[in-house]
Design a protein around this motif. Structure first.
Motif, PDB file in Angstrom:
ATOM      1  N   LEU A  45      -1.476 -13.516  -4.867  1.00  0.00           N
ATOM      2  CA  LEU A  45      -0.748 -13.153  -6.077  1.00  0.00           C
ATOM      3  C   LEU A  45      -1.670 -12.410  -7.044  1.00  0.00           C
ATOM      4  O   LEU A  45      -2.883 -12.598  -7.037  1.00  0.00           O
ATOM      5  CB  LEU A  45      -0.202 -14.402  -6.775  1.00  0.00           C
ATOM      6  N   ARG A  46      -1.092 -11.584  -7.888  1.00  0.00           N
ATOM      7  CA  ARG A  46      -1.856 -10.949  -8.960  1.00  0.00           C
ATOM      8  C   ARG A  46      -2.261 -12.008  -9.981  1.00  0.00           C
ATOM      9  O   ARG A  46      -1.583 -13.032 -10.133  1.00  0.00           O
ATOM     10  CB  ARG A  46      -1.033  -9.857  -9.634  1.00  0.00           C
ATOM     11  N   VAL A  47      -3.319 -11.730 -10.715  1.00  0.00           N
ATOM     12  CA  VAL A  47      -3.831 -12.707 -11.672  1.00  0.00           C
ATOM     13  C   VAL A  47      -2.766 -13.078 -12.705  1.00  0.00           C
ATOM     14  O   VAL A  47      -2.686 -14.237 -13.142  1.00  0.00           O
ATOM     15  CB  VAL A  47      -5.112 -12.188 -12.357  1.00  0.00           C
ATOM     16  N   SER A  48      -1.934 -12.133 -13.096  1.00  0.00           N
ATOM     17  CA  SER A  48      -0.886 -12.415 -14.087  1.00  0.00           C
ATOM     18  C   SER A  48       0.077 -13.490 -13.595  1.00  0.00           C
ATOM     19  O   SER A  48       0.626 -14.264 -14.394  1.00  0.00           O
ATOM     20  CB  SER A  48      -0.111 -11.138 -14.428  1.00  0.00           C
ATOM     21  N   ASP A  49       0.278 -13.541 -12.275  1.00  0.00           N
ATOM     22  CA  ASP A  49       1.157 -14.555 -11.696  1.00  0.00           C
ATOM     23  C   ASP A  49       0.411 -15.862 -11.427  1.00  0.00           C
ATOM     24  O   ASP A  49       0.965 -16.950 -11.619  1.00  0.00           O
ATOM     25  CB  ASP A  49       1.780 -14.026 -10.403  1.00  0.00           C
ATOM     26  N   GLN A  69       5.616 -10.786 -11.900  1.00  0.00           N
ATOM     27  CA  GLN A  69       5.829 -10.161 -13.208  1.00  0.00           C
ATOM     28  C   GLN A  69       5.858  -8.641 -13.114  1.00  0.00           C
ATOM     29  O   GLN A  69       6.663  -7.984 -13.771  1.00  0.00           O
ATOM     30  CB  GLN A  69       4.721 -10.603 -14.164  1.00  0.00           C
ATOM     31  N   LYS A  70       4.984  -8.069 -12.288  1.00  0.00           N
ATOM     32  CA  LYS A  70       4.875  -6.610 -12.215  1.00  0.00           C
ATOM     33  C   LYS A  70       6.069  -5.972 -11.530  1.00  0.00           C
ATOM     34  O   LYS A  70       6.591  -4.954 -11.992  1.00  0.00           O
ATOM     35  CB  LYS A  70       3.585  -6.219 -11.487  1.00  0.00           C
ATOM     36  N   THR A  71       6.500  -6.559 -10.407  1.00  0.00           N
ATOM     37  CA  THR A  71       7.557  -5.935  -9.606  1.00  0.00           C
ATOM     38  C   THR A  71       8.931  -6.553  -9.840  1.00  0.00           C
ATOM     39  O   THR A  71       9.937  -5.963  -9.431  1.00  0.00           O
ATOM     40  CB  THR A  71       7.234  -6.059  -8.105  1.00  0.00           C
ATOM     41  N   GLY A 165       4.775  -5.223   3.118  1.00  0.00           N
ATOM     42  CA  GLY A 165       5.865  -6.027   2.591  1.00  0.00           C
ATOM     43  C   GLY A 165       5.384  -7.153   1.710  1.00  0.00           C
ATOM     44  O   GLY A 165       5.935  -7.419   0.633  1.00  0.00           O
ATOM     45  N   LEU A 166       4.330  -7.832   2.150  1.00  0.00           N
ATOM     46  CA  LEU A 166       3.804  -8.980   1.416  1.00  0.00           C
ATOM     47  C   LEU A 166       3.276  -8.577   0.042  1.00  0.00           C
ATOM     48  O   LEU A 166       3.461  -9.290  -0.950  1.00  0.00           O
ATOM     49  CB  LEU A 166       2.705  -9.642   2.234  1.00  0.00           C
ATOM     50  N   LEU A 167       2.629  -7.418  -0.027  1.00  0.00           N
ATOM     51  CA  LEU A 167       2.042  -6.956  -1.285  1.00  0.00           C
ATOM     52  C   LEU A 167       3.013  -6.126  -2.122  1.00  0.00           C
ATOM     53  O   LEU A 167       2.667  -5.679  -3.209  1.00  0.00           O
ATOM     54  CB  LEU A 167       0.781  -6.130  -0.984  1.00  0.00           C
ATOM     55  N   ASN A 168       4.221  -5.938  -1.603  1.00  0.00           N
ATOM     56  CA  ASN A 168       5.254  -5.162  -2.297  1.00  0.00           C
ATOM     57  C   ASN A 168       4.783  -3.739  -2.609  1.00  0.00           C
ATOM     58  O   ASN A 168       4.966  -3.232  -3.723  1.00  0.00           O
ATOM     59  CB  ASN A 168       5.695  -5.873  -3.591  1.00  0.00           C
ATOM     60  N   HIS A 169       4.172  -3.098  -1.595  1.00  0.00           N
ATOM     61  CA  HIS A 169       3.751  -1.712  -1.749  1.00  0.00           C
ATOM     62  C   HIS A 169       4.886  -0.768  -1.366  1.00  0.00           C
ATOM     63  O   HIS A 169       5.716  -1.090  -0.516  1.00  0.00           O
ATOM     64  CB  HIS A 169       2.536  -1.428  -0.861  1.00  0.00           C
ATOM     65  N   ALA A 170       4.885   0.398  -1.988  1.00  0.00           N
ATOM     66  CA  ALA A 170       5.955   1.362  -1.737  1.00  0.00           C
ATOM     67  C   ALA A 170       5.837   2.030  -0.374  1.00  0.00           C
ATOM     68  O   ALA A 170       6.846   2.382   0.239  1.00  0.00           O
ATOM     69  CB  ALA A 170       5.971   2.430  -2.840  1.00  0.00           C
ATOM     70  N   ASP A 171       4.594   2.236   0.104  1.00  0.00           N
ATOM     71  CA  ASP A 171       4.407   2.920   1.379  1.00  0.00           C
ATOM     72  C   ASP A 171       3.099   2.467   2.020  1.00  0.00           C
ATOM     73  O   ASP A 171       2.270   1.808   1.383  1.00  0.00           O
ATOM     74  CB  ASP A 171       4.417   4.442   1.200  1.00  0.00           C
TER      75      ASP A 171
END
Length: 204
Positions: A45-49, A69-71, A165-171
């Motif tokens: 997870l990102r630090v914000s989460d 929070q970001k996505t 998919g896990l990191l929620n990247h666009a490509d």
């Protein structure tokens, strides 16, 4: 720490270095920091989460449900049996705090630590433990997970797709850059160019 308005850069830790880092924190009885690093790695997870997680989110659960929070996308994170035991171990080690508190807490303020402070501490730890990493920040822990998984799966295309998919990247190009493959290729290009014309007498 980066200047205001600038992004903090980060590199991943080779897994052996990450384990050595965790051992250093444990041996120095910095259990709260060790557990923060472990959870950041395990969940990716990102630090914000990560900083919003409470003990009640982690204790005695088989999975963690989190809206990033970001996505604003939901993440379901499986908590293996061994991990649930580890969470319980650290909970007791840290004095069985109020389960409704953030798990990574500043004891003086009673609130979760801020990202800037954590980044300063990680830079301090980089020097203290002589870690083999360039830019070390909160995001390094998420990148360490991603690089470890990719290499543990023999650098396969399937692993890259899973990480996307896990990191929620666009490509996939974003994922490739994220785990350092683009930089690796650039480094190889410089290495190849140098050795093509290097002065053998000097370099032998």
């Amino acid at each position: 720490m980066g200047m205001k308005g600038q992004k903090t850069t980060s590199d991943y830790l080779p897994i052996a270095e990450f384990i050595r880092f965790l051992e250093g924190l444990h041996n120095d009885k910095l259990y709260s920091w060790e557990f923060y690093c472990r959870i950041s790695f395990y969940t990716a997870l990102r630090v914000s989460d990560v900083l919003t997680l409470k003990w009640s989110d982690l204790l005695n659960h088989k999975e963690l449900m989190k809206v990033e929070q970001k996505t604003t996308k939901g993440r379901r994170i499986k908590l293996e049996t061994g991990l649930t035991k580890e969470i319980a171990f650290f909970y007791q080690l840290l004095g069985s705090p109020d389960i409704n508190q953030p798990f990574f807490l500043n004891p003086r303020t009673g609130k979760a630590y801020g990202k800037d402070y954590i980044n300063r501490k990680l830079k301090y730890f980089r020097v203290k433990y002589r870690l083999n990493v360039g830019a070390f920040s909160t995001h390094s822990l998420r990148k360490t997970f991603a690089r470890y998984y990719f290499e543990s799966q023999d650098c396969s295309t399937e692993a890259m797709l899973t990480l996307k998919g896990l990191l929620n990247h666009a490509d996939l190009s974003t994922t490739s850059r994220y785990i350092g493959l683009k930089q690796d290729k650039e480094d190889e290009a410089y290495y190849s160019a140098f050795h093509a014309v290097s002065l053998n007498g000097i370099n032998n």
